[in-house]
Design a protein around this motif. Structure first.
Motif, short mmCIF file in Angstrom:
data_model
loop_
_atom_site.label_atom_id
_atom_site.label_comp_id
_atom_site.label_asym_id
_atom_site.label_seq_id
_atom_site.Cartn_x
_atom_site.Cartn_y
_atom_site.Cartn_z
N ARG A 1 16.22 0.37 0.59
CA ARG A 1 14.80 0.07 0.73
C ARG A 1 14.30 0.56 2.08
NH1 ARG A 1 11.66 -4.16 2.91
NH2 ARG A 1 13.54 -5.22 3.67
N PHE A 2 13.13 1.22 2.07
CA PHE A 2 12.53 1.63 3.33
C PHE A 2 12.03 0.40 4.07
CE2 PHE A 2 11.37 5.69 0.94
CZ PHE A 2 12.39 6.42 1.52
N VAL A 3 12.24 0.37 5.38
CA VAL A 3 11.75 -0.72 6.22
C VAL A 3 10.79 -0.12 7.24
CG1 VAL A 3 12.36 -2.54 7.84
CG2 VAL A 3 13.90 -2.02 5.93
N GLY A 4 9.53 -0.50 7.18
CA GLY A 4 8.54 -0.01 8.13
C GLY A 4 8.33 1.49 8.07
N LEU A 5 8.27 2.05 6.87
CA LEU A 5 8.08 3.49 6.72
C LEU A 5 6.69 3.89 7.20
CD1 LEU A 5 9.31 6.13 5.52
CD2 LEU A 5 8.05 5.58 3.42
N PRO A 6 6.58 4.83 8.17
CA PRO A 6 5.27 5.27 8.67
C PRO A 6 4.41 5.85 7.55
CG PRO A 6 7.02 5.96 10.15
CD PRO A 6 7.69 5.44 8.92
N GLU A 7 3.09 5.69 7.66
CA GLU A 7 2.18 6.10 6.61
C GLU A 7 2.24 7.60 6.33
OE1 GLU A 7 0.28 4.49 4.50
OE2 GLU A 7 1.07 2.59 5.24
N GLU A 8 2.45 8.42 7.37
CA GLU A 8 2.47 9.86 7.13
C GLU A 8 3.66 10.26 6.26
OE1 GLU A 8 4.15 9.34 11.39
OE2 GLU A 8 2.66 8.42 10.08
N PHE A 9 4.79 9.56 6.42
CA PHE A 9 5.95 9.83 5.58
C PHE A 9 5.72 9.29 4.17
CE2 PHE A 9 8.66 9.61 9.66
CZ PHE A 9 8.37 10.93 9.94
N LYS A 10 5.10 8.11 4.08
CA LYS A 10 4.82 7.53 2.77
C LYS A 10 3.91 8.43 1.96
CE LYS A 10 4.22 3.13 2.58
NZ LYS A 10 3.64 1.75 2.68
N SER A 11 2.93 9.05 2.61
CA SER A 11 2.01 9.96 1.91
C SER A 11 2.74 11.15 1.32
CB SER A 11 0.92 10.44 2.87
OG SER A 11 0.14 9.36 3.34
N SER A 12 3.72 11.69 2.07
CA SER A 12 4.49 12.82 1.57
C SER A 12 5.31 12.43 0.35
CB SER A 12 5.41 13.35 2.67
OG SER A 12 4.67 13.85 3.76
N ILE A 13 5.87 11.23 0.38
CA ILE A 13 6.67 10.76 -0.74
C ILE A 13 5.79 10.55 -1.97
CG2 ILE A 13 8.06 8.83 -1.61
CD1 ILE A 13 9.09 8.49 1.28
N ILE A 14 4.63 9.92 -1.78
CA ILE A 14 3.72 9.69 -2.90
C ILE A 14 3.29 11.00 -3.53
CG2 ILE A 14 1.41 8.85 -3.50
CD1 ILE A 14 1.81 6.63 -1.44
N GLU A 15 3.01 11.99 -2.71
CA GLU A 15 2.61 13.30 -3.23
C GLU A 15 3.72 13.90 -4.08
OE1 GLU A 15 1.30 17.74 -1.58
OE2 GLU A 15 1.53 16.05 -0.19
N TYR A 16 4.96 13.75 -3.66
CA TYR A 16 6.08 14.28 -4.42
C TYR A 16 6.26 13.50 -5.73
CZ TYR A 16 10.89 15.30 -5.79
OH TYR A 16 12.01 15.66 -6.49
N VAL A 17 6.18 12.17 -5.67
CA VAL A 17 6.37 11.34 -6.84
C VAL A 17 5.32 11.65 -7.91
CG1 VAL A 17 6.29 8.95 -7.71
CG2 VAL A 17 7.57 9.49 -5.62
N ARG A 18 4.11 11.94 -7.47
CA ARG A 18 3.02 12.21 -8.43
C ARG A 18 3.27 13.46 -9.26
NH1 ARG A 18 -2.27 10.80 -4.61
NH2 ARG A 18 -2.21 8.53 -4.95
#
Length: 227
Positions: free
Chosen positions: A205-222
């Motif tokens: 589980r990610f703990v305190g994942l910065p928003e800029e990294f989260k955005s990159s992951i969401i873009e990939y998941v989509r």
């Protein structure tokens, strides 16, 4: 009906979803293609994919057999065996199935709920909502035990699925650096172990994942959103 359940990875690009015939057509003209569909743990070679298609058909047939007892595991925690109707009632009280695995006493093999069509249908859930998708990458880790690395096989906005994990314990935290040809950035984060399997697989589980990294992951998941 020939559902479009499959994605193809070639030259670092993900395309899909495709049906079985479309995948065969793309694989025939591509070099080193890899394939993934809902319920699969990671990218597959064409040979392994063809076997997965065969196994999926067998599961669909087996779903009409006597139910017996079922076990469910959430974030690595086992729950007592229950009848199928009780299993469905239990699962309907949940909103995130990314850390849920089930096992029938007939097969004694743990599976994601999305790999069992009957459960998907009885829950009335959309495969599009499943947040865990395949990834090719490496997680370099730093912990009090020393440095080590794991092979990343899946990712979601909330965490990672990794193989080749050694001596990890549930609740353990460590710093990790994720690199992948599927992402445009290198992700630095803290990970917490939420599940450890006997086969070297671990859920983090990610703990305190910065928003800029989260955005990159969401873009990939989509890229894997079902249409």
């Amino acid at each position: 009906m020939n559902p479009k359940n499959w994605f193809v990875l070639t030259d670092g690009q993900v395309n899909g979803p495709f049906d079985v015939q479309e995948v065969e057509s793309r694989v025939a003209s591509a070099k080193e293609a890899q394939i993934w569909g809902r319920g699969q743990s990671e990218w597959m070679t064409p040979t392994k994919w063809r076997q997965a298609v065969k196994d999926s058909s067998q599961v669909a047939v087996a779903a009409n057999e006597p139910e017996g007892l079922w076990k469910v595991r959430v974030e690595g925690k086992d729950h007592p065996p229950m009848k199928y109707s009780a299993l469905i009632s239990f699962l309907k009280g949940m909103t995130d199935y990314s850390t849920v695995d089930v096992c029938s006493d007939n097969s004694n093999v743990w599976k994601e709920i999305y790999s069992i069509p009957r459960i998907v249908d009885d829950l009335g859930i959309s495969r599009r909502s499943h947040p865990r998708v395949p990834m090719v990458g490496t997680l370099a880790c730093e912990s009090p035990k020393g440095e080590f690395s794991c092979r990343v096989i899946s990712i979601s906005e909330g965490g990672l699925g990794v193989n080749d994990a050694q001596n990890l314990q549930i609740g353990e935290r460590f710093k990790g650096t994720l690199t992948s040809p599927n992402l445009f950035v290198t992700i630095n984060t803290t990970c917490e172990v939420v599940y450890v399997g006997n086969d070297g697989y671990a859920g983090l589980r990610f703990v305190g994942l910065p928003e800029e990294f989260k955005s990159s992951i969401i873009e990939y998941v989509r890229k894997f959103a079902m249409v």
